[in-house]
Design a protein around this motif. Structure first.
Motif, mmCIF file in Angstrom:
data_model
loop_
_atom_site.group_PDB
_atom_site.id
_atom_site.type_symbol
_atom_site.label_atom_id
_atom_site.label_comp_id
_atom_site.label_asym_id
_atom_site.label_seq_id
_atom_site.Cartn_x
_atom_site.Cartn_y
_atom_site.Cartn_z
ATOM 1 N N GLN A 251 0.828 -1.208 0.000
ATOM 2 C CA GLN A 251 0.000 0.000 0.000
ATOM 3 C C GLN A 251 0.861 1.257 0.000
ATOM 4 O O GLN A 251 0.695 2.173 0.813
ATOM 5 C CB GLN A 251 -0.942 0.000 1.210
ATOM 6 C CG GLN A 251 -1.913 -1.173 1.250
ATOM 7 C CD GLN A 251 -2.890 -1.120 0.071
ATOM 8 O OE1 GLN A 251 -3.585 -0.144 -0.122
ATOM 9 N NE2 GLN A 251 -2.924 -2.199 -0.702
ATOM 10 N N GLU A 252 1.834 1.312 -0.936
ATOM 11 C CA GLU A 252 2.734 2.455 -1.048
ATOM 12 C C GLU A 252 2.456 3.228 -2.331
ATOM 13 O O GLU A 252 1.782 2.730 -3.239
ATOM 14 C CB GLU A 252 4.193 1.986 -1.054
ATOM 15 C CG GLU A 252 4.614 1.298 0.241
ATOM 16 C CD GLU A 252 6.004 0.674 0.133
ATOM 17 O OE1 GLU A 252 6.496 0.587 -1.015
ATOM 18 O OE2 GLU A 252 6.562 0.270 1.156
ATOM 19 N N LEU A 253 2.993 4.432 -2.402
ATOM 20 C CA LEU A 253 2.919 5.238 -3.620
ATOM 21 C C LEU A 253 4.206 5.082 -4.422
ATOM 22 O O LEU A 253 5.280 4.897 -3.856
ATOM 23 C CB LEU A 253 2.717 6.718 -3.293
ATOM 24 C CG LEU A 253 1.454 7.094 -2.511
ATOM 25 C CD1 LEU A 253 1.426 8.603 -2.286
ATOM 26 C CD2 LEU A 253 0.211 6.654 -3.248
ATOM 27 N N VAL A 254 4.090 5.135 -5.729
ATOM 28 C CA VAL A 254 5.246 5.078 -6.627
ATOM 29 C C VAL A 254 5.133 6.244 -7.609
ATOM 30 O O VAL A 254 4.064 6.484 -8.184
ATOM 31 C CB VAL A 254 5.308 3.747 -7.400
ATOM 32 C CG1 VAL A 254 6.461 3.767 -8.408
ATOM 33 C CG2 VAL A 254 5.465 2.579 -6.434
ATOM 34 N N GLY A 255 6.229 6.962 -7.790
ATOM 35 C CA GLY A 255 6.245 8.070 -8.739
ATOM 36 C C GLY A 255 7.023 7.713 -9.995
ATOM 37 O O GLY A 255 8.049 7.042 -9.930
ATOM 38 N N VAL A 256 6.509 8.121 -11.147
ATOM 39 C CA VAL A 256 7.195 7.943 -12.434
ATOM 40 C C VAL A 256 7.345 9.321 -13.072
ATOM 41 O O VAL A 256 6.357 10.027 -13.284
ATOM 42 C CB VAL A 256 6.408 7.002 -13.365
ATOM 43 C CG1 VAL A 256 7.085 6.947 -14.744
ATOM 44 C CG2 VAL A 256 6.327 5.610 -12.766
#
Length: 399
Positions: A251-256
């Motif tokens: 349940q983490e955020l990932v940035g691209v």
């Protein structure tokens, strides 16, 4: 006494025969190892050549789209010349694939060429439209038609790159299994003739290590950009897939982030390609020192870069990282005594806010990047016009 003497002679003969057989076996294994290395190198070279050609197709299509957007936005002699110079530039790579590729590559390149001819026809119509006093609205309609075509072409060329990655990974796995078999045979021969096999076994081991190092080097080369040392598009996509799989569980955020250099073409044209290459290498270094060790920086082709930010605290944090990268790129730079000034347009997409799949995040980040380029050089922006993408932050324009 005669019997023991005959027995010793027989043992000696057997030892000599065993040693000779061991040497012959080792010589055969050494020859086989050399042949395997040659075949592996040749096959990997062919796969890398296919991958390079598909990468050229992808990069040229992007150049054509950029030139078409510049022409529609500011129709003048300069943008017309830029668009004219790149129309049809992906054709040679497609022709090479159809001429030198295997059956799968020839068929795939042939299908892409059919779509590409339609796309270049639209771009030529766009160039010819001004002579017939076509309205701005009609120009935008033609540009939208080109955008629809380029999306299909991008997908097709990306599929070509992905196909080469899968083929290369499978082939390297088979080479590794053959190496394991070679080790087993070497151990058996070593037991038959201890002394001689030990000497020849070292030679065989070196051959095996050469095959392994060659396979590792080839794999590294297939997943990294030769100029900057950063991850390439294939490895970047793999890292995104792994990051999203872990982020979904935790349940983490990932940035691209996708970024494109501004004014890079002018540097190339005015100072030469060697300065352009040095600039790209320096940009890679500046991106690398700005991000965390857990992040991944990649050169995706030409002057386009990508950054993966796993486990970011928030979308604002990802946008702040994008701003720091932009500032680092725009810091003063001198190459071969000449001052070089470039800017950067950065697009940001966040998992899961802007998509659950890598392709969705890359598409939205790409759209955001081009919106940043259209709205003003050096602007970091999220595009609100696409489904699932929200505007988060804008960083002030570069001077």
């Amino acid at each position: 006494m005669r019997a023991p003497l005959l027995e010793r002679r027989a043992v000696a003969r057997l030892a000599v025969i065993g040693s000779v057989l061991g040497l012959m076996a080792l010589a055969g294994l050494a020859f086989w190892g050399t042949s395997t290395t040659t075949r592996a190198t040749s096959h990997v070279r062919v796969l890398n050549e296919y991958s390079d050609r598909w990468g050229q197709v992808f990069a040229r299509i992007n150049l054509e789209q950029d030139a078409a957007e510049d022409f529609v936005r500011t129709s003048n002699d300069e943008t017309r010349a830029q668009l004219t110079s790149v129309v049809g530039s992906a054709g040679p790579a497609l022709t090479w694939l159809q001429t030198h590729g295997d059956r799968v590559e020839r068929e795939s390149a042939g299908q892409v060429e059919v779509s590409y001819r339609g796309y270049t026809s639209v771009l030529k119509n766009l160039l010819a439209a001004e002579a017939y006093d076509v309205s701005i609205a009609e120009l935008h309609v033609m540009a939208n038609e080109a955008d629809l075509n380029v999306s299909t072409l991008r997908d097709a060329s990306s599929e070509g790159l992905e196909r080469q990655r899968v083929q290369l990974a499978g082939y390297l796995d088979r080479v590794e299994r053959r190496n394991d078999q070679t080790r087993v045979v070497s151990a058996i021969v070593f037991g038959l003739s201890l002394t001689l096999v030990a000497l020849c076994g070292a030679v065989l081991f070196r051959y095996q290590r050469q095959v392994e190092r060659q396979a590792d080097d080839n794999r590294h080369a297939s997943l990294h950009d030769a100029l900057t040392g950063l991850a390439n598009r294939v490895l970047f996509s793999e890292r995104i897939e792994r990051a999203l799989a872990g982020a979904e569980r935790r349940q983490e955020l990932v940035g691209v982030l996708l970024l494109d250099l501004n004014r890079f073409k002018q540097v190339n044209d005015s100072l030469g390609h060697h300065v352009g290459d040095a600039l790209l290498a320096e940009v890679a270094v500046r991106i690398g020192v700005t991000i965390r060790d857990a992040d991944t920086a990649a050169r995706l082709g030409g002057d386009e870069f990508g950054v993966l930010l796993p486990d970011v605290a928030s979308a604002e944090e990802a946008t702040d990282v994008a701003g720091r990268i932009k500032a680092a790129i725009e810091a003063p730079l001198t190459i071969e005594g000449a001052p070089v000034a470039v800017g950067a347009s950065v697009g940001v997409a966040i998992f899961p806010t802007h998509g659950m799949a890598p392709t969705d995040l890359l598409r939205h980040a790409d759209s955001a990047m081009y919106d940043a380029k259209r709205s003003g050089r050096g602007v970091v922006v999220h595009v609100p016009d696409y489904p699932g993408v929200i505007a988060i932050n804008r960083v002030a324009k570069s001077p």
